[in-house]
Design a protein around this motif. Structure first.
Motif, PDB file in Angstrom:
ATOM      1  N   TYR A 207      41.746  39.162  45.682  1.00 59.77           N
ATOM      2  CA  TYR A 207      42.764  38.923  44.663  1.00 59.77           C
ATOM      3  C   TYR A 207      44.043  39.675  45.030  1.00 59.77           C
TER       4      TYR A 207
ATOM      5  N   THR B  69      41.011  35.028  31.960  1.00 58.41           N
ATOM      6  CA  THR B  69      40.175  36.194  31.719  1.00 58.41           C
ATOM      7  C   THR B  69      39.916  36.371  30.234  1.00 58.41           C
TER       8      THR B  69
ATOM      9  N   ARG C 113      48.777  35.679  35.685  1.00 57.33           N
ATOM     10  CA  ARG C 113      49.749  36.198  34.714  1.00 57.33           C
ATOM     11  C   ARG C 113      51.084  35.542  34.998  1.00 57.33           C
TER      12      ARG C 113
ATOM     13  N   GLU D 220      49.402  46.440  38.125  1.00 59.31           N
ATOM     14  CA  GLU D 220      48.509  45.776  37.187  1.00 59.31           C
ATOM     15  C   GLU D 220      47.077  46.212  37.462  1.00 59.31           C
ATOM     16  N   VAL D 221      46.248  46.107  36.414  1.00 58.70           N
ATOM     17  CA  VAL D 221      44.831  46.377  36.579  1.00 58.70           C
ATOM     18  C   VAL D 221      44.135  45.042  36.834  1.00 58.70           C
ATOM     19  N   TYR D 222      43.080  45.056  37.660  1.00 58.12           N
ATOM     20  CA  TYR D 222      42.358  43.813  37.943  1.00 58.12           C
ATOM     21  C   TYR D 222      41.658  43.343  36.687  1.00 58.12           C
ATOM     22  N   LEU D 223      41.920  42.104  36.284  1.00 56.17           N
ATOM     23  CA  LEU D 223      41.374  41.615  35.016  1.00 56.17           C
ATOM     24  C   LEU D 223      40.295  40.554  35.194  1.00 56.17           C
ATOM     25  N   GLY D 224      39.959  40.223  36.454  1.00 60.27           N
ATOM     26  CA  GLY D 224      38.874  39.270  36.670  1.00 60.27           C
ATOM     27  C   GLY D 224      37.528  39.963  36.528  1.00 60.27           C
TER      28      GLY D 224
ATOM     29  N   PRO E  64      42.767  36.312  37.426  1.00 59.78           N
ATOM     30  CA  PRO E  64      43.578  35.689  36.381  1.00 59.78           C
ATOM     31  C   PRO E  64      45.015  35.462  36.830  1.00 59.78           C
TER      32      PRO E  64
END
Lengths: 500, 500
Positions: free
Chosen positions: A431, B149, B118, A416-420, B116
């Motif tokens: 995270y 997010t 998920r 996953e890509v960091y979304l924060g 975030p």
């Protein structure tokens, strides 16, 4: 004018006695049930998913476990839409087990179902009971039953299936034992003792036998006769049998010998001339023969008259799967893990609907206990591994990072890509830590220019941090610089090295 | 003395609006959800299973689909055990979707969950609605959401995941399209038109747009202005806009061009100088870029402002997955299969608990519709194959038959021994037929003596019976005599030939 009062905020809590399950708790259970369903399917059992809601009338009151203080269900009264005078309709309730709905389903659909009907069912059940530590009002059951045949082959098959199931989910042979007893043999013993049928003496003996696991041979002997002091010092009255009368019951409970033919000889001694007792022994012999023919020896399934759980409920063969490996209990004492499954033959379940007695036999697996056992054996839920986290060094290049995770996922790698908020890079690593990520990928402006990426082995990094004095660790790099094109290959290599 | 009247037998029926699921209905769904969970997991989503029961207070009233006539839940009042005066406790209810529980879970556990967060969730939900044909009061939902997010990367990721999911379960590329729209763009259009915010005009336009799928461009134009005659001949009042005023709305709905940059140009024309409209377009552009970077082209995901489903509920991007292959409807007309999934960005779900707005975006898959689609595509549930049935020719040799099924199962072949009354052999073959068995195995006394078994290909047998005149079939043997030792190999060979 008075200010309008705002409604208070709702409390974000589960109702008392309910809980949520997160991540591996859910997926480990789903995986285990998936494996179990595979075994059941191979045995010719068909899935059944009945509705969670039943009429109270159909559900009846058939909780097998009489020890529970409150056998309540969650129930409500249906609103009858056809009656405008506010008349209420039927009472409905959440199912409290999977057996009562099976009886309803079989009675309802018996003309369309094959006979015998082999079915399995998995899902939550609900009990309106006082919750306690580790005791919830919603929990999973996993049942397999064969309805419509009195053949001992059905019982033998369920024992074999139980054995296969345990091995399939990860309990190795030698770490479990399926033990088989028969209620009819006990009835024979009681008959031989001259105890009359019906309420009273027999029930008292049954209730006493039920404590065999707890109080042992001497305890049962005392309780069958004069009574005994329990651990708290209270005096428990006995059933009032003489020592001689108690003897056949104890002979039954302790009849298991190393050699199964000797066990049967002991049982024949205990039941004497009782016809029902002889029938019970013959049933156990049949089950033994059928299992031997299928290759299930005493290392997996054995005849053991000391199995008392369920003897009060079932009408013929009774089975129990015990895990025999040792664990430490909460007080640090070694003990066997114990029972994870039980079942047996029962009658009259369908009779209340149709008037006809339909023979049935089945087994129920304690889903949560079996999951706990697999965790004890290290077969499940060690360090649940999170996804590879692609960090965000440059907010404007999200598309680059998205391309990386797409490549990783297409290679079957969880990513996953960091979304924060990406501003603070430390937060991104925190995270990744919270997610149990095995690897972080970093591509700042410099790396982009040079066509490379940084790959951080977070598991190795954690080890190095833990044992910072060990030169061995210090010298091993936990961060690698690789050409962008080698991203997937390098991540794969590190994951393989981590044994993930 | 009067005879005691017996209680009448309970009715063996499901409550109104509930049903049971049998065999492949259950296992096909389980298999599909298992595959979907695999994709979600690869995307870094974590499983969540919240309790089926929530307090009514926590659940609130947030049914997104306002078209439903009765948004009721199944609820009951808890009995308060601490109050002996018969006081009743909290109201509890069965969850009606998986989003309301997510809000409660996130509010309750937000300090322990990553941000975030998920998560995916799969399971039954319950609605206390009037049941109708094909409409049940318990059904499955399958959701994935990202909470915490505002990044468009979260929305893009969910669209990509939806595309991967459809291909993974068996919908080939080209047979589906994920379409993306944005509520903010519509808000921009309404702003450009000078329609004031709040109740009233904007809501009327929204409600009208919602009918775009049904009544098309001309219908929406009429409904936005003077009104129109519907199919039944009734006159439906219009919103009362002028033709000029209606124009931007129609420009928005029909702005999709073959070239996505042309679509954006059209949208810019429709929103004019509106800031919110410009923001919405920028969001769509971002999503498009991120998806392109991940390799998701317009053959899988496209920007399409004609998507109106959910525009009234969501606050930013809105997505819908449509299956584009054609099926025949119940009247024999060709039509596209249609929508199987929808979602979008929503705010304030958690705010009712915490007071803080938390951005979130998510998607829900219509489990039953997707299963129906897979059946249409022949990807699932053709002839569900039953087990190999080993028949019982000699009741006393059950152990021999048990050994056969054990061998077959150990080779991974689904097999069972006939457990009904074996007296009538015809009944055994009827049973095999009811079970959809591919093969029956027969070993009578003669065979036993000769060390052989008979293996009957039931599928070929059925074909021969159907076309008895065809010499071709007649000459092919459907029953084979093989040495007992070749049982597993021959069964495997026949199954392979059947394509089972």
């Amino acid at each position: 004018m008075a200010k309008q009062k705002k409604a208070p905020r709702p409390k974000a809590i589960t109702p008392k006695g309910f809980r949520d399950y997160f991540g591996a708790e859910v997926s480990d259970r789903a995986e285990m049930l998936h494996q179990i369903a595979g075994v059941y399917h191979r045995y010719g059992f068909e899935a059944l998913e009945s509705s969670a809601v039943e009429t109270v009338e159909a559900l009846g009151k058939f909780l097998p476990d009489v020890d529970r203080p409150n056998e309540g269900v969650f129930a409500w009264q249906e609103f009858d839409e056809n009656d405008t005078e506010g008349k209420r309709g039927d009472w409905m309730a959440l199912r409290y087990d999977l057996t009562a709905p099976l009886a309803r389903v079989y009675a309802q659909h018996r003309n369309d179902l094959p006979t015998p009907y082999r079915r399995y069912a998995m899902g939550p059940v609900w009990r309106n009971e006082k919750p306690g530590p580790g005791r919830y009002r919603q929990f999973y059951q996993c049942d397999a039953d064969t309805v419509g045949t009195a053949s001992m082959a059905a019982d033998a098959e369920i024992c074999a299936m139980l054995s296969d199931t345990l091995e399939t989910v990860g309990i190795p042979r030698g770490d479990y034992l399926v033990r088989v007893n028969n209620r009819k043999v006990l009835n024979g013993v009681l008959e031989a003792m001259g105890l009359p049928e019906g309420e009273g003496a027999r029930d008292n003996v049954l209730r006493t036998i039920d404590k065999f696991d707890k109080v042992g041979e001497a305890g049962v002997r005392a309780l069958l006769t004069k009574g005994r002091l329990d651990a708290s010092g209270a005096y428990i009255d006995g059933v009032g049998l003489s020592e001689d009368q108690a003897e056949p019951v104890l002979a039954f409970l302790t009849s298991k010998a190393d050699d199964v033919s000797k066990t049967f000889e002991n049982l024949r001694g205990a039941v004497g001339a009782s016809a029902i007792g002889g029938e019970g022994i013959a049933e156990l012999e049949q089950i033994g023969e059928l299992l031997a023919a299928g290759g299930y020896g005493a290392d997996r399934i054995e005849i053991d008259p000391s199995v008392v759980r369920g003897l009060g409920y079932y009408t013929g063969p009774v089975f129990e799967a015990e895990l025999t490996f040792e664990i430490f209990d909460e007080k640090g004492r070694k003990r066997q893990f114990g029972s994870v499954s039980g079942g047996g033959r029962y009658d009259d379940l369908v009779k209340r609907f149709t008037g006809q007695a339909v023979p049935a036999t089945g087994v129920s697996i304690g889903v949560d206990r079996l999951l706990a056992a697999l965790r004890e054996k290290g077969r499940m839920g060690g360090r649940a591994t999170g996804p590879v986290v692609v960090t965000v060094m440059d907010r404007d290049r999200m598309a680059d990072y998205q391309a990386m995770v797409a490549e990783l996922r297409n290679a079957g790698i969880r990513a996953e890509v960091y979304l924060g908020n990406p501003k603070n890079f430390g937060n991104q690593l925190k995270y990744a830590d919270k997610r149990n990520s095995p690897i972080a990928v970093i591509e700042g402006g410099d790396e982009k220019e040079q066509g490379i990426v940084q790959i951080k082995d977070l598991i190795l990094g954690a080890k190095i941090a833990e044992s910072a004095t060990l030169e061995e660790w210090k010298e091993r790099p936990s961060q690698f610089e690789v050409p962008r094109g080698d991203l997937v290959a390098k991540v794969r290599e590190i994951l393989d090295g981590q044994g993930v």
